[in-house]
Design an enzyme around this catalytic site. Structure first.
Site, short mmCIF file in Angstrom:
data_model
loop_
_atom_site.label_atom_id
_atom_site.label_comp_id
_atom_site.label_asym_id
_atom_site.label_seq_id
_atom_site.Cartn_x
_atom_site.Cartn_y
_atom_site.Cartn_z
N TYR A 1 -51.59 67.71 5.81
CA TYR A 1 -51.14 66.11 5.83
C TYR A 1 -50.26 66.24 6.93
CZ TYR A 1 -49.41 61.80 4.15
OH TYR A 1 -48.53 60.61 4.27
N LYS B 1 -50.39 63.54 10.22
CA LYS B 1 -49.51 62.47 10.53
C LYS B 1 -48.66 62.68 11.79
CE LYS B 1 -51.13 60.44 6.99
NZ LYS B 1 -51.60 58.71 7.45
N SER C 1 -47.07 53.94 -4.57
CA SER C 1 -48.44 53.91 -4.29
C SER C 1 -49.19 55.12 -5.18
CB SER C 1 -48.84 54.14 -3.07
OG SER C 1 -48.69 55.55 -2.73
N1 LIG Z 1 -47.07 56.06 -0.20
C1 LIG Z 1 -46.11 56.73 0.40
O1 LIG Z 1 -45.11 57.15 0.07
C2 LIG Z 1 -46.33 56.87 2.03
C3 LIG Z 1 -45.56 57.64 2.88
C4 LIG Z 1 -45.72 57.68 4.04
C5 LIG Z 1 -46.80 57.26 4.70
N2 LIG Z 1 -47.93 56.77 3.93
C6 LIG Z 1 -49.19 56.46 4.34
O2 LIG Z 1 -49.63 55.33 4.04
C7 LIG Z 1 -50.88 55.24 4.03
C8 LIG Z 1 -51.45 54.59 2.78
O3 LIG Z 1 -50.84 55.45 1.94
P1 LIG Z 1 -51.10 55.20 0.24
O4 LIG Z 1 -49.72 55.62 -0.41
O5 LIG Z 1 -51.08 53.57 -0.05
O6 LIG Z 1 -52.11 55.82 -0.29
P2 LIG Z 1 -52.90 55.63 -1.64
O7 LIG Z 1 -52.38 54.77 -2.57
O8 LIG Z 1 -53.55 56.84 -1.83
O9 LIG Z 1 -54.27 54.50 -0.82
C9 LIG Z 1 -55.16 55.05 -0.10
C10 LIG Z 1 -56.18 53.93 0.37
O10 LIG Z 1 -56.93 54.64 1.18
C11 LIG Z 1 -58.42 54.32 0.77
N3 LIG Z 1 -59.21 55.67 1.15
C12 LIG Z 1 -59.14 56.89 0.74
N4 LIG Z 1 -59.77 57.69 1.00
C13 LIG Z 1 -60.78 56.80 1.76
C14 LIG Z 1 -62.21 57.16 2.25
N5 LIG Z 1 -62.63 58.21 2.28
N6 LIG Z 1 -62.83 55.96 2.81
C15 LIG Z 1 -62.33 54.86 2.73
N7 LIG Z 1 -61.06 54.75 2.28
C16 LIG Z 1 -60.37 55.60 1.61
C17 LIG Z 1 -58.30 54.32 -0.80
O11 LIG Z 1 -59.29 53.30 -1.33
P3 LIG Z 1 -60.41 53.95 -2.09
O12 LIG Z 1 -60.06 55.02 -2.95
O13 LIG Z 1 -61.19 52.65 -2.80
O14 LIG Z 1 -61.58 54.61 -1.04
C18 LIG Z 1 -56.97 53.38 -0.81
O15 LIG Z 1 -57.12 51.95 -0.53
C19 LIG Z 1 -51.63 56.50 4.42
O16 LIG Z 1 -52.06 56.71 5.58
C20 LIG Z 1 -50.35 57.37 3.96
O17 LIG Z 1 -50.40 58.53 4.70
C21 LIG Z 1 -47.68 56.90 2.76
#
Ligand SMILES: NC(=O)c1ccc[n+]([C@@H]2O[C@H](COP(=O)([O-])OP(=O)(O)OC[C@H]3O[C@@H](n4cnc5c(N)ncnc54)[C@H](OP(=O)(O)O)[C@@H]3O)[C@@H](O)[C@H]2O)c1
Length: 319
Positions: free
Chosen positions: A207, A211, A242
């Site tokens: 991961y 990133k 999230s």
């Molecule tokens: N949350 C944090 O603390 C955090 C911190 C740093 C960076 N980020 C980054 O922010 C971004 C969003 O993170 P998040 O926390 O919102 O994650 P999340 O809650 O797991 O949501 C992930 C999203 O991506 C979609 N997804 C996953 N696999 C997919 C696939 N194979 N095809 C199409 N869509 C897919 C999911 O929808 P479906 O399951 O419906 O496909 C969902 O809408 C990521 O890139 C993560 O690395 C998050």
């Protein structure tokens, strides 16, 4: 000459004055950065760039929940029409309804960014040919369920993380960029992560690696596209509420997805790499200032081992 008139006894004074000057410079620099930090998070006017795209189309990947849903709602609130992409149709429909309540047009597309064939990618972009997309938010990202050593990860999981976090980002950007270049307008937003881009991520090495790629790719790309009036923003946040972070309630260190999206869009065009939440930026500044890579690796390793143990305990209790 000055040095010939300097008495040996004066050397002590010279050293003290030099040290005092050096100390004053360091303190001045620290004060300058502290004031800049305060300015960025309080007085600086927010970017109005998104508003210039009102009525244009924005594509958000991973928009069915989490951070992507936050971005979708915030873009809709600011008047952008939306293409929402994720796998879960039901969840996409709920986000689409939120967005439509702001009076914008929304097209939801169920698409698997990991498993799509070449033909499916072609079909996806053919279905979007009539939409002049000028805003791309490369948000979708996946991780392991809890910290795991690389040697214990199965290869399918490794491939899936690379497909969603890297290959899909490349493809989305490669296919939408020519439209933006033709129209001489566009914004590319990339969700990198502090884990990988700011600190190393033992036990989440794949991961973190993806990133780091996203951040480095975004920054390099910005140098290629700025002559086409295309703005790039690489986001390197720590924690946001999230499913992925497994944090449900926001607090002073953990913004909600909607708050994070609003803060991020407020930085568009003002910064290239950004931690729009003040607590995240403060931590990142502190980490960068220490330059102690082995210490950071050891600290994060211990932290991730604790998180792993807790997750395994919880899983055991559930079964
Ligand atoms: N949350 C944090 O603390 C955090 C911190 C740093 C960076 N980020 C980054 O922010 C971004 C969003 O993170 P998040 O926390 O919102 O994650 P999340 O809650 O797991 O949501 C992930 C999203 O991506 C979609 N997804 C996953 N696999 C997919 C696939 N194979 N095809 C199409 N869509 C897919 C999911 O929808 P479906 O399951 O419906 O496909 C969902 O809408 C990521 O890139 C993560 O690395 C998050």
């Amino acid at each position: 000459m000055f040095h010939s008139t300097l008495k040996v006894g004066n050397w002590g004074e010279v050293v003290i004055h030099t040290l005092a000057l050096f100390g004053a410079l360091v303190a001045g620099l620290a004060l300058f950065h502290a004031l800049l930090f305060l300015y960025r998070h309080t007085l600086r006017p927010s970017s109005r760039l998104v508003e210039k795209y009102r009525g244009d189309w924005a594509l958000v990947t991973g928009a069915s929940y989490g951070v992507g849903a936050g971005f979708a709602r915030e873009c809709a609130r600011r008047g952008l029409n939306l293409v929402l992409i994720a796998r879960s149709a039901e969840k996409l429909a709920a986000v689409a309804a939120d967005c439509e309540s702001y009076g914008v047009a929304v097209r939801s597309i169920t698409f698997d960014l990991a498993g799509a064939s070449e033909t499916e990618w072609d079909e996806l972009f053919r279905s979007l040919e009539d939409l002049p997309i000028s805003f791309l938010i490369n948000n979708a990202g996946v991780n392991v369920e809890y910290p795991t050593e690389f040697v214990d990860m199965d290869e399918d999981t490794i491939d899936r993380i690379v497909q969603v976090n890297v290959q899909a980002v490349n493809r989305m950007t490669r296919r939408t960029l020519p439209i933006m270049i033709r129209r001489k307008r566009g914004c590319l937003i990339f969700l990198s992560s502090a884990g990988g881009a700011v600190v190393p991520s033992p036990l989440l090495s794949v991961y973190g690696g993806t990133k780091a790629y996203v951040d480095s790719f975004a920054i390099a790309l910005s140098g290629e596209v700025r002559r086409h009036n295309i703005t790039v923003l690489s986001l390197t946040p720590f924690w946001i509420t999230s499913e992925m972070s497994k944090i449900r309630r926001s607090n002073w260190m953990v913004p909600s997805a909607d708050t994070f999206a609003r803060l991020a869009l407020n930085r568009l065009g003002l910064e290239l790499r950004s931690n729009p939440h003040w607590a995240h930026e403060l931590i990142a500044l502190g980490l960068r200032a220490t330059h102690r890579l082995p210490g950071q690796v050891a600290y994060v390793e211990r932290l991730h081992r604790r998180i792993r143990e807790r997750a395994l305990r919880k899983r055991k209790q559930r079964t």
